[in-house]
Motif scaffolding. Structure first.
Motif, PDB file in Angstrom:
ATOM      1  N   PRO A 247       0.818  -1.229   0.000  1.00 17.27           N
ATOM      2  CA  PRO A 247       0.000   0.000   0.000  1.00 17.27           C
ATOM      3  C   PRO A 247       0.846   1.271   0.000  1.00 17.27           C
ATOM      4  O   PRO A 247       0.437   2.288  -0.558  1.00 17.27           O
ATOM      5  N   GLY A 248       2.035   1.217   0.620  1.00 20.67           N
ATOM      6  CA  GLY A 248       2.905   2.393   0.640  1.00 20.67           C
ATOM      7  C   GLY A 248       3.318   2.816  -0.751  1.00 20.67           C
ATOM      8  O   GLY A 248       3.380   4.023  -1.058  1.00 20.67           O
ATOM      9  N   PHE A 249       3.602   1.848  -1.609  1.00 21.61           N
ATOM     10  CA  PHE A 249       3.956   2.163  -2.996  1.00 21.61           C
ATOM     11  C   PHE A 249       2.792   2.854  -3.698  1.00 21.61           C
ATOM     12  O   PHE A 249       2.968   3.872  -4.380  1.00 21.61           O
ATOM     13  N   VAL A 250       1.582   2.310  -3.517  1.00 19.83           N
ATOM     14  CA  VAL A 250       0.408   2.870  -4.188  1.00 19.83           C
ATOM     15  C   VAL A 250       0.077   4.256  -3.641  1.00 19.83           C
ATOM     16  O   VAL A 250      -0.198   5.193  -4.401  1.00 19.83           O
ATOM     17  N   ILE A 251       0.104   4.400  -2.329  1.00 22.97           N
ATOM     18  CA  ILE A 251      -0.214   5.701  -1.714  1.00 22.97           C
ATOM     19  C   ILE A 251       0.800   6.755  -2.148  1.00 22.97           C
ATOM     20  O   ILE A 251       0.451   7.904  -2.438  1.00 22.97           O
ATOM     21  N   GLY A 252       2.077   6.362  -2.210  1.00 27.20           N
ATOM     22  CA  GLY A 252       3.097   7.293  -2.697  1.00 27.20           C
ATOM     23  C   GLY A 252       2.800   7.765  -4.104  1.00 27.20           C
ATOM     24  O   GLY A 252       2.956   8.956  -4.425  1.00 27.20           O
ATOM     25  N   SER A 253       2.332   6.846  -4.957  1.00 23.38           N
ATOM     26  CA  SER A 253       2.017   7.230  -6.336  1.00 23.38           C
ATOM     27  C   SER A 253       0.833   8.181  -6.409  1.00 23.38           C
ATOM     28  O   SER A 253       0.785   9.070  -7.266  1.00 23.38           O
ATOM     29  N   LEU A 254      -0.127   8.019  -5.501  1.00 26.09           N
ATOM     30  CA  LEU A 254      -1.296   8.901  -5.508  1.00 26.09           C
ATOM     31  C   LEU A 254      -0.934  10.317  -5.070  1.00 26.09           C
ATOM     32  O   LEU A 254      -1.482  11.300  -5.582  1.00 26.09           O
ATOM     33  N   ILE A 255      -0.008  10.425  -4.127  1.00 27.99           N
ATOM     34  CA  ILE A 255       0.380  11.730  -3.601  1.00 27.99           C
ATOM     35  C   ILE A 255       0.992  12.615  -4.682  1.00 27.99           C
ATOM     36  O   ILE A 255       0.762  13.828  -4.718  1.00 27.99           O
ATOM     37  N   THR A 256       1.753  12.006  -5.592  1.00 26.76           N
ATOM     38  CA  THR A 256       2.524  12.810  -6.552  1.00 26.76           C
ATOM     39  C   THR A 256       1.925  12.847  -7.950  1.00 26.76           C
ATOM     40  O   THR A 256       2.550  13.398  -8.862  1.00 26.76           O
ATOM     41  N   GLN A 257       0.742  12.271  -8.159  1.00 27.29           N
ATOM     42  CA  GLN A 257       0.155  12.269  -9.503  1.00 27.29           C
ATOM     43  C   GLN A 257       0.059  13.681 -10.078  1.00 27.29           C
ATOM     44  O   GLN A 257       0.560  13.958 -11.172  1.00 27.29           O
ATOM     45  N   SER A 293      16.325  -3.834   7.481  1.00 28.14           N
ATOM     46  CA  SER A 293      15.679  -2.700   8.148  1.00 28.14           C
ATOM     47  C   SER A 293      14.341  -2.437   7.478  1.00 28.14           C
ATOM     48  O   SER A 293      14.263  -1.755   6.457  1.00 28.14           O
ATOM     49  N   LEU A 294      13.270  -2.995   8.039  1.00 35.07           N
ATOM     50  CA  LEU A 294      11.962  -2.871   7.411  1.00 35.07           C
ATOM     51  C   LEU A 294      11.477  -1.426   7.296  1.00 35.07           C
ATOM     52  O   LEU A 294      10.902  -1.052   6.267  1.00 35.07           O
ATOM     53  N   PRO A 295      11.679  -0.564   8.305  1.00 36.81           N
ATOM     54  CA  PRO A 295      11.260   0.835   8.125  1.00 36.81           C
ATOM     55  C   PRO A 295      11.952   1.518   6.954  1.00 36.81           C
ATOM     56  O   PRO A 295      11.308   2.253   6.183  1.00 36.81           O
ATOM     57  N   LEU A 296      13.261   1.266   6.794  1.00 33.85           N
ATOM     58  CA  LEU A 296      13.984   1.873   5.679  1.00 33.85           C
ATOM     59  C   LEU A 296      13.501   1.297   4.349  1.00 33.85           C
ATOM     60  O   LEU A 296      13.333   2.034   3.363  1.00 33.85           O
ATOM     61  N   LEU A 297      13.252  -0.004   4.321  1.00 28.60           N
ATOM     62  CA  LEU A 297      12.730  -0.621   3.107  1.00 28.60           C
ATOM     63  C   LEU A 297      11.368  -0.027   2.758  1.00 28.60           C
ATOM     64  O   LEU A 297      11.083   0.251   1.585  1.00 28.60           O
ATOM     65  N   GLY A 298      10.526   0.183   3.778  1.00 28.36           N
ATOM     66  CA  GLY A 298       9.225   0.799   3.541  1.00 28.36           C
ATOM     67  C   GLY A 298       9.343   2.206   2.994  1.00 28.36           C
ATOM     68  O   GLY A 298       8.571   2.609   2.113  1.00 28.36           O
ATOM     69  N   MET A 299      10.303   2.970   3.481  1.00 23.26           N
ATOM     70  CA  MET A 299      10.516   4.325   2.979  1.00 23.26           C
ATOM     71  C   MET A 299      10.938   4.304   1.507  1.00 23.26           C
ATOM     72  O   MET A 299      10.491   5.139   0.711  1.00 23.26           O
ATOM     73  N   PHE A 301      10.212   1.957  -0.677  1.00 23.03           N
ATOM     74  CA  PHE A 301       9.040   1.575  -1.463  1.00 23.03           C
ATOM     75  C   PHE A 301       8.134   2.787  -1.696  1.00 23.03           C
ATOM     76  O   PHE A 301       7.648   3.012  -2.814  1.00 23.03           O
ATOM     77  N   ALA A 302       7.877   3.562  -0.631  1.00 21.62           N
ATOM     78  CA  ALA A 302       7.026   4.740  -0.763  1.00 21.62           C
ATOM     79  C   ALA A 302       7.649   5.757  -1.711  1.00 21.62           C
ATOM     80  O   ALA A 302       6.959   6.355  -2.558  1.00 21.62           O
ATOM     81  N   ALA A 303       8.956   5.961  -1.594  1.00 18.24           N
ATOM     82  CA  ALA A 303       9.647   6.922  -2.466  1.00 18.24           C
ATOM     83  C   ALA A 303       9.600   6.470  -3.923  1.00 18.24           C
ATOM     84  O   ALA A 303       9.399   7.285  -4.832  1.00 18.24           O
ATOM     85  N   SER A 304       9.786   5.168  -4.152  1.00 19.51           N
ATOM     86  CA  SER A 304       9.731   4.667  -5.524  1.00 19.51           C
ATOM     87  C   SER A 304       8.323   4.808  -6.090  1.00 19.51           C
ATOM     88  O   SER A 304       8.146   5.100  -7.278  1.00 19.51           O
TER      89      SER A 304
END
Length: 398
Positions: A247-257, A293-299, A301-304
């Motif tokens: 979901p972080g990847f998808v939410i990140g994409s919605l923020i920057t559309q 490091s799951l938090p860093l991996l999550g960041m 994913f969101a950035a990508s």
């Protein structure tokens, strides 16, 4: 609320539910098939069934809408999805589920093509862009929420399908309240006469703008269809994967559309696509190094997602810069087909690499794909006569 506004919001809610069902199927079936012990390559092949269905439906969509109108086509798609989702729990078999996925792909295309054309044709010009942005946002929200249903497998394997079928039934009831309408017939009746030549012309003029559609399909399906399998095999917490990473990847994409769309107007589509694919390539190259490091991996994913989640819309906008308006219908059809092909090949290649190289396989698959798009953009030579924001200037006919 006017009847037109009410229709728009019903269609938008229906697309959100359709996106939810599609986003649920990829990771839920990937996890369930992994638990049966099939190979990751076979799992990736299974995920491609949805997109095979999308491609199979493509040639028939416009004739169906012209003959029956929008609402019957959408209702047919919804009923098909409800019945297919309800059938999943009855027989846990590889090829049975493959056939159901293929049928859902056909039904999804009936829904998405019809609603997109309906909203586009009936929206006033001054709010058409806003309406289509809301439409895309609704699908993205639904698709992003879908992977959370993976957690319900632990309660009962049938729950994700039951919930999704129930939501689709609610969308069906809402659709029954909308009156049927038909598309304009003038241009539609002649659009298929030279479709093959139009497609050839689009490819020759704007192939570089079609690659982002393939890339986005590849990326989306590889992440949602194969990454849960990878997480299970290599000890990445599945709850974290389905609740935060995907979901972080998808939410990140919605923020920057919208911001990325505005940026493409200012600096040019080609340059921006090169920036986001090049930076995304770097991010996915780093991910294998930070899995502990799951938090860093999550960041990451969101950035990508913030960078790459707009590839499809950026590609479509770039295509409009490169080809004349008369070729845009054929161009959009080609973009849809390439998106489906990318969505099919993403899980297949990722599953194969999981079998062959193991750890780091999903990142390697994405890096290879992004590298192809990035270097293709560097090699492509745009037409010389360019207008503002990279738009090709066409002379009127003599």
């Amino acid at each position: 609320m006017t009847p037109r506004d009410r229709k728009f919001w019903i269609l938008t809610l229906m697309v959100l539910i359709a996106g939810f069902s599609q986003g649920m199927l990829l990771p839920v079936l990937a996890v369930m098939l992994e638990e049966t012990g099939i190979s990751s390559t076979a799992n990736g092949f299974h995920a491609s069934a949805l997109y095979i269905g999308i491609i199979l439906a493509a040639p028939f969509l416009e004739p169906l809408i012209r003959r029956f109108g929008y609402r019957p086509v959408i209702l047919t798609g919804l009923i098909t999805i409800i019945l297919s989702l309800a059938a999943f729990p009855f027989w846990y078999a590889f090829w049975f589920w493959f056939a159901l996925r293929l049928i859902i792909g056909i039904a999804d295309n009936l829904i998405h093509f019809s609603t997109q054309v309906w909203i586009s044709s009936e929206s006033r010009p001054d709010i058409r862009g806003r309406n289509l942005a809301v439409y895309g946002l609704a699908f993205g929200l639904g698709f992003g929420a879908g992977p959370v249903m993976t957690m319900l497998i632990q309660v009962h394997p049938s729950l994700p399908f039951i919930l999704s079928a129930s939501l689709s039934t609610a969308a069906l009831l809402l659709m029954l309240q909308i009156k049927n309408t038909f598309p304009e017939t003038g241009a539609a009746e002649t659009s298929g006469v030279t479709m093959l030549n139009r497609c050839r012309s689009v490819w020759s003029k704007g192939w570089v703008a079609l690659l982002p559609a393939f890339a986005y399909g590849f990326l989306e399906a590889a992440i949602h269809g194969s990454y849960p399998v990878y997480a299970m095999r290599f000890g990445i917490d599945l709850s974290f994967t389905t609740i935060f990473l995907l979901p972080g990847f998808v939410i990140g994409s919605l923020i920057t559309q919208i911001p990325l769309g505005i940026a493409s107007d200012k600096i040019g589509r080609r340059r921006l696509i090169s920036i986001v694919t090049g930076t995304g390539l770097v991010l996915f190259s780093i991910m294998p190094l930070v899995e502990s490091s799951l938090p860093l991996l999550g960041m990451l994913f969101a950035a990508s997602g913030m960078l790459l989640g707009s590839l499809f819309s950026l590609g479509i906008a770039y295509l409009a810069d490169l080809v004349p308006p008369s070729l845009l219908p054929a161009g959009n059809m080609l973009a849809g087909v390439l998106f489906a092909l990318g969505s099919m090949s993403g899980p297949l290649l990722t599953g194969f690499l999981i079998e062959q190289i193991g750890r780091g396989a999903p990142y390697a698959a994405v890096v290879l794909m992004l590298a192809c798009v990035f270097f293709s953009g560097l090699l492509y030579r745009e037409p010389e006569r360019m207008g503002r924001a990279g738009t090709v200037v066409y002379s009127p006919p003599e």
